[in-house]
Structure formats: C-alpha cells, structure tokens
Motif scaffolding. Structure first.
Motif, mmCIF file in Angstrom:
data_model
loop_
_atom_site.group_PDB
_atom_site.id
_atom_site.type_symbol
_atom_site.label_atom_id
_atom_site.label_comp_id
_atom_site.label_asym_id
_atom_site.label_seq_id
_atom_site.Cartn_x
_atom_site.Cartn_y
_atom_site.Cartn_z
ATOM 1 N N ASP A 44 83.402 -50.097 41.871
ATOM 2 C CA ASP A 44 83.270 -49.522 43.208
ATOM 3 C C ASP A 44 83.444 -48.008 43.230
ATOM 4 O O ASP A 44 82.970 -47.341 44.146
ATOM 5 N N PHE A 130 83.603 -52.234 58.971
ATOM 6 C CA PHE A 130 83.277 -52.488 57.581
ATOM 7 C C PHE A 130 81.782 -52.749 57.470
ATOM 8 O O PHE A 130 81.093 -52.949 58.473
ATOM 9 N N GLN A 134 81.640 -55.885 51.993
ATOM 10 C CA GLN A 134 82.882 -55.221 51.624
ATOM 11 C C GLN A 134 84.080 -56.182 51.678
ATOM 12 O O GLN A 134 83.962 -57.326 52.115
ATOM 13 N N SER A 149 86.738 -60.624 50.113
ATOM 14 C CA SER A 149 85.563 -60.170 50.860
ATOM 15 C C SER A 149 85.463 -60.895 52.190
ATOM 16 O O SER A 149 85.742 -62.097 52.280
ATOM 17 N N GLY A 193 84.870 -51.330 48.597
ATOM 18 C CA GLY A 193 83.675 -51.878 47.969
ATOM 19 C C GLY A 193 82.407 -51.128 48.304
ATOM 20 O O GLY A 193 82.263 -50.560 49.391
ATOM 21 N N GLN A 194 81.467 -51.130 47.332
ATOM 22 C CA GLN A 194 80.182 -50.469 47.520
ATOM 23 C C GLN A 194 78.994 -51.417 47.429
ATOM 24 O O GLN A 194 77.855 -50.985 47.572
ATOM 25 N N TRP A 196 77.522 -53.208 49.404
ATOM 26 C CA TRP A 196 77.220 -53.590 50.777
ATOM 27 C C TRP A 196 75.717 -53.549 51.029
ATOM 28 O O TRP A 196 74.942 -52.969 50.283
ATOM 29 N N ASP A 326 79.219 -57.935 42.619
ATOM 30 C CA ASP A 326 80.617 -58.054 43.008
ATOM 31 C C ASP A 326 81.254 -59.136 42.146
ATOM 32 O O ASP A 326 81.403 -60.277 42.565
#
Length: 335
Positions: A44, A130, A134, A149, A193-194, A196, A326
């Motif tokens: 991330d 969010f 994420q 998540s 987190g990225q 998304w 993820d």
C-alpha cells in the motif's frame, strides 16, 4: 547525518532520523502517507523515488520486484534514505484523512462455520470516508488491532460492514466469533489501502476473491454499479467447500439487476449446485486465455493465489499497473 525527504503531494520537506524509514518519518510528521501493514508485505505504501538513494529493509519480493526497483519504485515502509530524497506515492487521487473513533457493534451474524458478518455503527459526527476496497484497523476488547476490509459500498457512511474469518490463534477473529455482542464498543482507525476502485476506468473489469477476500471485492462491485459504470464486470468468488459459500443470494441478485455484472462461483473440493469445481484462480485462467485491451483486475485473498495470478494475468495482456491486489496475509495484517 539527517537527510531531507521531499514529498510534493504533501507539500512538505521533513528530516529523516538515523535508520528511520520514509514512512516512519512521514507519519511522525503528520503526513497522511498511504500505508497498511508497515512490514513490506501489502504494497500500500509503494512509491516512486524521484531523486536520491534509499536502502531497503527485508520485504516480500512479490510486493516489490527487482524490475519495479529498477523502474524507480520503492516501499516507503522499508526504505531508509541514504541521501536527500524526493518521493511521491502512487496514484493522483487525494489521500483521505485518517480518523480514529469508537464505533458500536450493531450486529454479529455467522454466515458459515468460520465467517462472521459484522456491522459497526460509527458516531454521527464522525462518519468515515473511504474508497471501495479499503480497510480499517479494528480493536476488539483485549486483542491487538487488526486490519479488515469493508464489504459495504462507501455510500453508506454511518455503518461499516465486515466479513471476518475466524483463524486459528487469531485473538481478534476469535473474539468476534465467540465474545463480541451488539452494543460492544470497537476502536476504529483508517481508512488504509490503495487497491480501491478506479472510477475513471472505462474498460472491462475482473474481480477475483477467495474466502473472506470477498469483502473488498463486494464493496468494489457494489460501488461500481451504484456509480453506473457500464463496462462488463466479471466477479469470481471461490471457497474450499460448499459449506464455505456465503453471500450467494446477494451476488445473484446484483447480477440479475445489472446486466453488465457476471458472477462465477468456484468450489475447490466437492460439488455445489450453481458452482464450478476447482480453485478460483485456475478457473479464471481457464476462462480467459487473453485479456488484451483496457482491462483492470482486482484480487483479494490468500497470498499464494494472488502471487500466482498477477504474473499469469500480465502474460494474458493486462498491464501490471492495472492489477490491484490485496493479499490477506496472516493475523499480523488481516485475519
């Protein structure tokens, strides 16, 4: 010797202390640097080194490959500056503010022998923002905080929903399954987190989930459909046995309501009506011998699945930068 760290996106120049990573220095200085595990496993905090030199601490080779290093990418959580550096995190989206709050458990429902559906209500004055895909850190009772998540779409800001798998030796997941009750208070921090949903994308989308990895994938699917993204979306959901299946009806209803959503269920061992037999990653690769064009892929599940799928999808034509993964590592990251 203290080195300068320049972060254009934050419009900050900060000083690194000896042996501190870029992420450690940034967070101490109040910079909202994207991150999650802080241990070189989730990716991330992957960033671009614009100038200067860094020394990397031990990290997962899948998270940052040698090819990515050669292209100027680093992991901020494992990168120690050895000179003045200039870095930028990946993506041009605004980083959402990290919030800390206390939520109240609204319900805990057992979906399978090992999966619990948890709903937490957040304070009305602190509705959390969010992005689909994420996570947040949750602290239950005496257990250490763990990252989970969200499974609901971001349009629902007063409630956070989670799909939590009870794992052997996992304090938090065991507490949720056996002790947590409606009305219990839960400490929340995030979002992180990225991986998304990129709403500007117009090409077809591949969503792949295994087990509790369905949580971020479900959030992404619902958000894409609510945002009226019109491209084809293929969602693959795999479990080990028929008794491990959950959320089938919800996914089927989504597919019936939206003609651009195609849902595929996979059961690794045994037969299940409406599902295919085999590992979900293998079935994806069987179905798609070529994925050239403007495809994107989002993957959530055990690291071996993610690590095998990413290079295989690249071989089939998806650009590496269009695959967002993820991996659900052990309880030190996500349970």
């Amino acid at each position: 010797m203290k080195h300068k760290i320049s972060i254009p996106q934050a419009k900050r120049v900060i000083l690194a202390k000896d042996k501190q990573t870029i992420l450690e220095v940034s967070l101490e200085a109040g910079v909202p640097y994207p991150h999650a595990c802080q241990g070189g496993r989730c990716g991330d905090c992957k960033s671009r080194l614009l100038s200067g030199q860094v020394e990397h601490l031990e990290h997962n080779k899948f998270t940052l490959s040698e090819a990515e290093k050669s292209a100027g990418l680093i992991l901020a959580c494992r990168a120690i500056p050895t000179s003045d550096v200039k870095v930028e995190w990946l993506g041009d989206e605004e980083v959402l503010p990290l919030l800390q709050m206390t939520g109240v458990v609204e319900s805990v429902k057992k979906l399978t022998p090992s999966i619990n559906h948890l709903r937490i209500r957040v304070p009305p004055s602190m509705e959390i923002q969010f992005r689909a895909g994420q996570s947040v850190k949750l602290k239950f009772g005496p257990c250490p905080a763990r990252s989970y998540s969200m499974s609901n779409a971001p349009s629902q800001t007063d409630i956070l929903e989670f799909l939590i798998k009870e794992t052997a030796g996992g304090c938090a997941s065991h507490y949720v399954a056996n002790t947590l009750t409606p009305g219990s208070r839960v400490e929340i921090e995030g979002p992180f987190g990225q991986a998304w949903l990129k709403k500007g994308h117009t090409g077809p989308i591949l969503l792949i989930a295994a087990g509790s990895g369905l949580a971020p994938i479900l959030s992404i699917a619902e958000d894409a459909l609510k945002s009226q993204m019109r491209q084809d979306i293929h969602l693959y959901f795999g479990v080990q046995t028929e008794t491990d299946l959950f959320k089938q009806q919800q996914l089927k209803e989504l597919a019936e309501k939206h003609e651009n959503l195609f849902v595929h269920f996979a059961v690794e061992r045994g037969d299940s009506l409406g599902s295919r037999n085999g590992r979900v990653g293998d079935l994806v690769l069987q179905d798609w011998s070529e994925l050239r064009g403007r495809w994107q892929a989002y993957i959530a599940g055990p690291p071996p699945m993610v690590e095998a799928l990413v290079p295989a999808l690249v071989e089939r034509g998806i650009l590496a930068g269009q695959i967002f993964s993820d991996p659900f590592y052990d309880q030190n990251i996500r349970e």
